[in-house]
Design a protein around this motif. Structure first.
Motif, mmCIF file in Angstrom:
data_model
loop_
_atom_site.group_PDB
_atom_site.id
_atom_site.type_symbol
_atom_site.label_atom_id
_atom_site.label_comp_id
_atom_site.label_asym_id
_atom_site.label_seq_id
_atom_site.Cartn_x
_atom_site.Cartn_y
_atom_site.Cartn_z
ATOM 1 N N THR A 1 57.420 28.788 -16.426
ATOM 2 C CA THR A 1 56.974 28.975 -15.040
ATOM 3 C C THR A 1 57.232 27.743 -14.182
ATOM 4 O O THR A 1 56.910 27.740 -12.993
ATOM 5 N N PHE A 2 57.837 26.684 -14.762
ATOM 6 C CA PHE A 2 57.975 25.418 -14.041
ATOM 7 C C PHE A 2 58.764 25.569 -12.747
ATOM 8 O O PHE A 2 58.584 24.805 -11.794
ATOM 9 N N MET A 3 59.661 26.567 -12.680
ATOM 10 C CA MET A 3 60.508 26.735 -11.502
ATOM 11 C C MET A 3 59.725 27.226 -10.277
ATOM 12 O O MET A 3 60.238 27.174 -9.155
ATOM 13 N N LYS A 4 58.489 27.657 -10.474
ATOM 14 C CA LYS A 4 57.664 28.074 -9.322
ATOM 15 C C LYS A 4 57.441 26.902 -8.373
ATOM 16 O O LYS A 4 57.340 27.097 -7.154
ATOM 17 N N ALA A 5 57.368 25.693 -8.911
ATOM 18 C CA ALA A 5 57.182 24.507 -8.067
ATOM 19 C C ALA A 5 58.385 24.260 -7.175
ATOM 20 O O ALA A 5 58.286 23.536 -6.171
ATOM 21 N N GLY B 1 86.521 59.644 -15.843
ATOM 22 C CA GLY B 1 87.813 59.030 -16.089
ATOM 23 C C GLY B 1 87.988 57.659 -15.478
ATOM 24 O O GLY B 1 89.051 57.052 -15.633
ATOM 25 N N ARG B 2 86.950 57.156 -14.776
ATOM 26 C CA ARG B 2 87.010 55.812 -14.193
ATOM 27 C C ARG B 2 85.892 54.958 -14.792
ATOM 28 O O ARG B 2 84.737 55.398 -14.863
ATOM 29 N N ASN B 3 86.234 53.755 -15.184
ATOM 30 C CA ASN B 3 85.230 52.854 -15.735
ATOM 31 C C ASN B 3 84.294 52.350 -14.645
ATOM 32 O O ASN B 3 84.743 51.930 -13.573
ATOM 33 N N ASP B 4 83.002 52.386 -14.935
ATOM 34 C CA ASP B 4 81.963 51.901 -14.036
ATOM 35 C C ASP B 4 81.432 50.564 -14.551
ATOM 36 O O ASP B 4 81.781 50.116 -15.641
ATOM 37 N N VAL B 5 80.578 49.939 -13.754
ATOM 38 C CA VAL B 5 79.970 48.669 -14.133
ATOM 39 C C VAL B 5 78.471 48.870 -14.327
ATOM 40 O O VAL B 5 77.779 49.312 -13.410
ATOM 41 N N VAL B 6 77.987 48.573 -15.519
ATOM 42 C CA VAL B 6 76.551 48.546 -15.795
ATOM 43 C C VAL B 6 76.136 47.081 -15.857
ATOM 44 O O VAL B 6 76.798 46.278 -16.517
ATOM 45 N N TYR B 7 75.059 46.727 -15.153
ATOM 46 C CA TYR B 7 74.624 45.336 -15.243
ATOM 47 C C TYR B 7 73.117 45.235 -15.156
ATOM 48 O O TYR B 7 72.431 46.111 -14.610
ATOM 49 N N SER B 8 72.594 44.165 -15.734
ATOM 50 C CA SER B 8 71.175 43.846 -15.631
ATOM 51 C C SER B 8 71.044 42.428 -15.094
ATOM 52 O O SER B 8 71.805 41.531 -15.477
ATOM 53 N N ASP B 9 70.085 42.232 -14.185
ATOM 54 C CA ASP B 9 69.723 40.875 -13.804
ATOM 55 C C ASP B 9 69.167 40.167 -15.037
ATOM 56 O O ASP B 9 68.559 40.787 -15.911
ATOM 57 N N CYS B 10 69.357 38.856 -15.109
ATOM 58 C CA CYS B 10 68.786 38.109 -16.230
ATOM 59 C C CYS B 10 68.564 36.665 -15.824
ATOM 60 O O CYS B 10 68.943 36.242 -14.731
ATOM 61 N N ASP B 11 67.908 35.930 -16.708
ATOM 62 C CA ASP B 11 67.546 34.535 -16.457
ATOM 63 C C ASP B 11 66.662 34.410 -15.218
ATOM 64 O O ASP B 11 66.682 33.387 -14.523
ATOM 65 N N THR B 12 65.876 35.441 -14.971
ATOM 66 C CA THR B 12 64.917 35.437 -13.864
ATOM 67 C C THR B 12 63.916 36.562 -14.036
ATOM 68 O O THR B 12 64.225 37.599 -14.637
ATOM 69 N N GLY B 13 62.724 36.342 -13.495
ATOM 70 C CA GLY B 13 61.806 37.452 -13.368
ATOM 71 C C GLY B 13 62.285 38.412 -12.288
ATOM 72 O O GLY B 13 63.247 38.150 -11.565
ATOM 73 N N GLN B 14 61.624 39.559 -12.214
ATOM 74 C CA GLN B 14 61.960 40.613 -11.247
ATOM 75 C C GLN B 14 63.385 41.134 -11.433
ATOM 76 O O GLN B 14 64.093 41.443 -10.468
ATOM 77 N N SER C 1 65.123 32.643 -10.979
ATOM 78 C CA SER C 1 64.593 31.498 -11.723
ATOM 79 C C SER C 1 65.658 30.441 -12.000
ATOM 80 O O SER C 1 65.424 29.238 -11.813
ATOM 81 N N TYR C 2 66.821 30.856 -12.474
ATOM 82 C CA TYR C 2 67.908 29.932 -12.794
ATOM 83 C C TYR C 2 69.150 30.207 -11.946
ATOM 84 O O TYR C 2 70.262 29.833 -12.326
ATOM 85 N N GLY C 3 68.975 30.833 -10.811
ATOM 86 C CA GLY C 3 70.115 31.213 -9.990
ATOM 87 C C GLY C 3 70.669 32.555 -10.443
ATOM 88 O O GLY C 3 70.210 33.157 -11.411
ATOM 89 N N HIS D 1 79.111 29.774 -8.657
ATOM 90 C CA HIS D 1 78.172 28.897 -9.357
ATOM 91 C C HIS D 1 76.994 29.694 -9.904
ATOM 92 O O HIS D 1 75.829 29.382 -9.665
ATOM 93 N N ASN D 2 77.324 30.721 -10.676
ATOM 94 C CA ASN D 2 76.310 31.548 -11.321
ATOM 95 C C ASN D 2 75.776 30.854 -12.576
ATOM 96 O O ASN D 2 76.400 29.941 -13.119
#
Length: 425
Positions: free
Chosen positions: A336-340, A261-274, A245-247, A193-194
């Motif tokens: 910022t509404f999710m701070k509540a 020769g091996r594929n790696d995974v690059v990822y960034s957090d998103c839909d949230t601060g920090q 912020s949004y899960g 449930h991402n």
């Protein structure tokens, strides 16, 4: 000139009359030995005044040999394609309307019906390229309803038949729509449930068996061969942001970062601060992994520290030195509404969003240095990579979702490393 699969691959993997008289005249700051970037406005303002810009496929839709771009707007329930005339001039055309666009975010470009022209897939609808856009760029694109959609829509060849298929992830179910079978739907597996997590390029061979596997937060799905049969779900060491912020949500790009020769995974957090950016090293055909966090971008004197939502992500050799670099951008979003609710805001109040490229150095061990190419608006909700100006290096096209400036817009970041001869290190 008919659309070719090669031009879509350039747009997707790199490796979604308005004149941008709005050349911003800004040469983005860069380290002395890295690429130089110029910001050019494609469209400002976009139609509508509320949040919700879908896209952003980058492909040669009119067959004239250069890359055009597509975005949609939820408020108008309309998709638009921007015809590139030259770097400073992009002409807006209406692509089509559909009720599904009021929920659109992700999008992909591919030849769905195999007629040689590049179509566009969005939420619950795909638009058929009419095929004569050079002569009549305002020709309507027929709309076709289909069952896919959600936060993420990508294109990749699941069945190994040499044709791109559609993959969607709605935050729970990963689905494959086979273009060889009339977009027949196969549900591959489920996440936790991402909010999102397979775009823009979470599809490639991870276990070394020659077919395309898929990645979402915390799991990767093993292609059983031509997509047929049970897709086994395996874990990989994704690190979620607490109180996001949004899960849990991420942007992801599979690539061989350390050239082993091996594929790696690059990822960034998103839909949230920090948010942070990572590359996760594939040590043994996806059986063992090692997570590496990239350094957060530096904070300029007087600016608010911390990080926002790295909702834009891309991997390419931006400085043309023969190895892969990593790009990420923080999105414009002042919510910022999710701070509540005890969650993080989308960014620390007052933070100025940044576009960042981590330039790689080191041959035996990958070392990345964060280079900020833009501070403050325009922000970076989603990005597409491609050689927009045809000079041999990789450029960036971006759009925003929830503005914290005066308007909604689409932007082009021209990589001038070839023009200036400053690409090597």
């Amino acid at each position: 000139m008919l659309f070719t699969r090669r031009s879509v691959i350039l747009a997707l993997v790199a490796v979604t009359v308005w004149s941008a008289a709005g050349l911003a005249g800004q040469e983005a700051p860069s380290r002395a030995s890295g690429p130089k970037w110029t910001h050019i406005v494609i469209a400002d303002p976009l139609p509508g005044s509320s949040y919700g810009t879908g896209g952003i496929p980058l492909a040669d839709f009119d067959g004239d040999g250069d890359l055009d771009v597509v975005v949609s707007r939820r408020e108008t329930e309309t998709a638009y394609w921007f015809e590139r005339r030259d770097d400073e001039t992009w002409v807006r055309h209406t692509l089509g309307q559909s009720e599904g666009l009021k929920g659109a975010l992700g999008a992909a470009a591919l030849d769905v019906n195999r007629d040689g022209h590049c179509d566009v897939v969005l939420n619950k609808v795909w638009f058929e390229n009419p095929g004569n856009l050079t002569e009549n760029p305002d020709n309507p694109w027929p709309a076709h309803v289909f069952g896919g959609g959600g936060h993420d829509v990508i294109a990749t060849d699941i069945s190994g038949d040499g044709q791109l298929d559609v993959i969607t992830y709605d935050g729970t179910v990963v689905s494959w729509f086979d273009t060889s079978a009339g977009l027949n739907q196969t549900d591959i597996g489920q996440g936790e449930h991402n909010h999102g997590g397979i775009a823009p390029n979470g599809a490639a061979d991870l276990d070394g068996d020659g077919d395309v596997d898929l990645v979402i937060p915390g799991y990767w799905f093993e292609n059983p061969g031509k997509g047929q049969g049970e897709w086994r779900r395996h874990q990989w060491p994704h690190l979620p942001v607490e109180r996001a912020s949004y899960g849990t949500s991420m942007r992801v790009w599979i690539a061989d970062i350390n050239a082993d020769g091996r594929n790696d995974v690059v990822y960034s957090d998103c839909d949230t601060g920090q948010s942070h950016v990572y590359w996760v090293e594939n040590l043994e055909s996806a059986k063992r992994w090692k997570r590496h966090q990239l350094p957060d971008p530096p904070t300029a004197t007087g600016d608010v520290p911390g990080t926002g939502s790295f909702h834009s992500l891309g991997v390419a050799d931006f400085d043309r030195d023969g190895d892969l670099d990593i790009f990420a951008g923080e999105q414009e979003d002042p919510d910022t509404f999710m701070k509540a609710q005890g969650k993080l805001p989308m960014k620390p109040p007052g933070l100025k969003e940044r576009g960042v490229i981590w330039l790689r150095s080191g041959r035996e061990k990958a070392v990345f240095e964060a280079t900020v190419i833009q501070v403050d608006n325009p922000g970076w909700h989603d990005a597409a990579l491609g050689d927009v100006d045809g000079d041999g290096d990789i450029d960036i096209v971006t759009k925003i979702w929830n503005k914290d400036g005066p308007s909604y817009h689409v932007d082009y970041w021209r990589n001038d490393s070839v023009r200036t001869g400053r690409g090597g290190r």
